[in-house]
Write an enzyme that holds these catalytic residues in place. Structure first.
Site, mmCIF file in Angstrom:
data_model
loop_
_atom_site.group_PDB
_atom_site.id
_atom_site.type_symbol
_atom_site.label_atom_id
_atom_site.label_comp_id
_atom_site.label_asym_id
_atom_site.label_seq_id
_atom_site.Cartn_x
_atom_site.Cartn_y
_atom_site.Cartn_z
ATOM 1 N N HIS A 73 0.839 -1.191 0.000
ATOM 2 C CA HIS A 73 0.000 0.000 0.000
ATOM 3 C C HIS A 73 0.881 1.251 0.000
ATOM 4 C CE1 HIS A 73 -2.909 -2.642 2.580
ATOM 5 N NE2 HIS A 73 -2.847 -3.058 1.322
ATOM 6 N N TYR A 136 3.326 2.081 13.538
ATOM 7 C CA TYR A 136 3.712 3.119 12.577
ATOM 8 C C TYR A 136 3.118 4.471 12.960
ATOM 9 C CZ TYR A 136 -0.644 1.333 10.370
ATOM 10 O OH TYR A 136 -1.918 0.892 10.115
#
Length: 473
Positions: A73, A136
Site C-alpha cells: 500500500h 507506525y
C-alpha cells in the site's frame, strides 16, 4: 525473541535504493527483565538525517501468527514503521512516477530497526514470529476519504518479485490484498501539486504558466488581506505553496489606510498561511523584497540584518520572519521586478515609442529581476531540494541606476539614450508624498549560485522582453 543484552549503536540513518526511504538503526537496551528503546526521538533522529515529518497519529497492527502478510500500500502521507515485538520481513516498492518507479527494497525489522517511508512508496510486511506488533507513525489523520488516494500493488507481482520468506500460498492474506493490480496496471501516485497564491499579479501569472501542473488562485478565491479567507481555503491537497501575493503600493503604505492594508496582507495574512502550510506539511515559497534593507550597503547578502525604512519594508520583513519558522521554506528576496503588465521597463518603452523624454532617478542602484528569472529560480530550488532558508534572486550583470536602465531601453527602442535626463531622488520626489527607498538594492547571488543555479544577465533578459513586447503590440 530473545531479549537483547547490550545496547547497539544509535543514530544510524541510511539511504536506500528508493529515494527518501531511510533505514534507522535504534539502540535497544536489555537485561533479565526485558528491553527498552527510544522508538521515536525527534531531536536525535532529525539531527541524524531523518525528515522532521511531524507525525500526528500512531497505529499498531497486532498479528497473531507468523506468515501474516499485509500490503503493498502506498499512502498519501509519510510514515515511520517499526516493530514493538516479534520480527517482520519488510518490503517497499516505489510507486511514484519517475525513474525509480517499481524499484524495491527488502529487509528484516525487529525492535532494533525502523524505516521511514515517504509518501507514495508502497509498504508491505510479513510476520516472521507469532504475536508480532507492528507500529507506525503517520503525519496525517487517517480517514475513509483518504483511502481513495492510496495506490496498491499486488503482493505477488512478478516484475517486482518480492522474495517472501513464507510463500504467499502458505501465508495469511486479506482478499483485498490478493486482488490488487500488477505493476503494469498501477497508476503511479502523483506528487502533491503546487499552489500559486496571487495569480493575478505579474509574478503570479508567470508562476502559473511556468510551474508544471500548478493550481493558481487569485484574490477572489484566497485573499491574504482576509484571514478568514485564508483559514477557509483547503491547503491539504498541495505539497508546495508559492506566495506571490503582497501589498506592494510602497507610497500608499505610508498613509493610515495603506498601513492597515499592508500589515493585513503582508503580515496577518502571511501568518495564517504559514500555520496552514505547517498543518498540512507544505513547503512554502515566499517572495520578499530588497525593501527589507535600508540600502546603506552596496551589496546585500541573505544574512544582513533587516533594517527597513518604510512601512512596506517593515511588513515584508515581518512576513519573512514568520515564514522562517517553517521547517521547509524558501524566502526569495528580489528587486526591481519586471513582468507582464505595468512596470518600469514597459513604461520606459512606451515613453520611448511616443517620443517622450523623461527625467529618471539616477541615485538608486540595483539590478532588474524578470519574472521569468524568478520562476526559473523557484523551479530550480524545488527540483534540487535546496536547503530551506533565504535566497536572493535577481538577474545578473552590472549594478545599474534606474536612469541606466531607462537609457538602455531607449537605445533598444531606437531612441537616443541622451533623451533620458538623470535626476536625484530628492529632486524627483519634490512636492510628492513618496515613501523612503533604499539607495542600494543590489543583491548578492552567491548563495543561489551555490545550489547550481546560473543567473541570467539582465541585459539579455531585457532584450528578449522588449522583443516580445514589440511582437505582441
Amino acid at each position: 525473541m530473545t531479549p537483547p543484552t547490550a545496547a547497539v549503536a544509535t543514530g544510524s540513518v541510511q539511504a536506500t535504493a528508493i529515494p527518501g526511504l531511510l533505514v534507522v538503526e535504534l539502540a535497544v537496551r536489555g537485561d533479565n527483565r526485558g528491553w527498552f528503546k527510544e522508538n521515536w526521538q525527534r531531536a536525535r533522529l532529525v539531527a541524524d538525517g531523518l525528515p522532521d515529518f511531524g507525525p500526528v497519529q500512531n497505529n499498531v497492527s497486532f498479528n497473531t501468527a507468523a506468515g501474516v502478510t499485509r500490503g503493498i500500500h502506498a499512502e498519501p502521507w509519510d510514515k515511520y514503521v517499526s516493530v514493538a515485538s516479534g520480527r517482520v520481513f519488510g518490503a517497499w516498492v516505489d510507486l511514484r512516477p519517475g525513474p525509480t518507479f517499481g524499484v524495491s527494497v527488502t529487509l528484516e525489522l525487529g525492535p532494533d530497526r525502523a524505516v521511514f517511508v515517504p509518501r507514495g512508496v508502497g509498504n508491505a510486511f510479513q510476520t516472521l514470529e507469532d504475536a508480532t506488533a507492528y507500529s507506525y507513525l503517520v503525519n496525517d489523520h487517517w480517514s475513509a476519504a483518504a483511502k481513495d488516494s492510496y495506490t496498491f500493488l499486488n503482493l505477488a507481482d512478478e516484475s517486482v518479485a518480492v522474495p517472501w520468506p513464507i510463500p504467499l500460498a502458505e501465508a495469511e492474506l486479506s482478499e483485498a490484498d490478493r486482488a490488487h493490480p500488477r505493476l503494469a496496471e498501477v497508476r503511479p501516485m502523483p506528487p502533491r501539486p503546487t499552489l500559486v497564491v496571487g495569480a493575478n499579479g505579474q509574478l503570479g501569472r508567470a508562476l502559473a504558466a511556468g510551474l508544471d501542473g500548478a493550481v493558481a488562485v487569485g484574490r477572489d478565491v484566497l485573499d491574504l488581506a482576509d484571514p478568514a479567507s485564508v483559514a477557509a481555503f483547503d491547503l491539504s491537497p498541495y505539497g508546495t505553496v508559492v506566495n506571490a501575493a503582497a501589498y506592494t503600493a510602497v507610497d500608499a503604505a505610508e498613509t493610515p489606510d495603506g498601513r492597515l492594508a499592508a500589515w493585513a496582507t503582508n503580515v496577518t495574512g502571511v501568518a495564517v498561511l504559514v500555520e496552514a502550510a505547517r498543518r498540512h506539511r507544505a513547503t512554502l515559497v515566499h517572495v520578499s523584497s530588497d525593501y527589507v534593507f535600508d540600502g546603506t550597503r552596496e551589496l546585500h547578502g541573505e544574512d544582513e540584518p533587516v533594517s527597513p525604512l518604510g512601512v512596506y519594508g517593515q511588513t515584508k520583513a515581518a512576513g519573512d520572519a514568520l515564514v522562517g519558522t517553517l521547517a521547509k521554506h524558501y524566502v526569495l528576496r528580489t528587486s526591481w521586478v519586471v513582468g507582464e503588465g505595468r512596470n518600469f521597463v514597459a513604461t520606459m518603452a512606451s515613453l520611448a515609442d511616443r517620443g517622450v523624454s523623461p527625467s529618471v532617478v539616477d541615485d538608486q542602484h540595483g539590478r532588474l529581476t524578470f519574472t521569468s528569472e524568478l520562476v526559473r529560480a523557484v523551479r530550480h530550488l524545488l527540483e534540487v531540494d535546496a536547503p530551506s532558508g533565504t535566497y536572493n534572486v535577481s538577474n545578473d550583470g552590472p549594478v545599474q541606476t534606474w536612469a541606466d536602465v531607462a537609457r538602455e531601453v531607449f537605445a533598444l527602442r531606437g531612441r537616443d539614450p541622451g533623451d533620458v535626463t538623470p535626476v536625484s531622488t530628492a529632486a524627483y520626489g519634490e512636492g510628492k508624498q513618496l515613501a523612503p527607498r533604499p539607495q542600494h538594492s543590489a543583491l548578492d547571488l552567491t548563495r543561489l549560485r551555490a545550489t547550481g543555479f546560473v543567473p541570467e544577465e539582465a541585459s539579455v533578459a531585457l532584450r528578449r522582453y522588449l522583443a516580445g513586447a514589440s511582437s505582441s503590440s
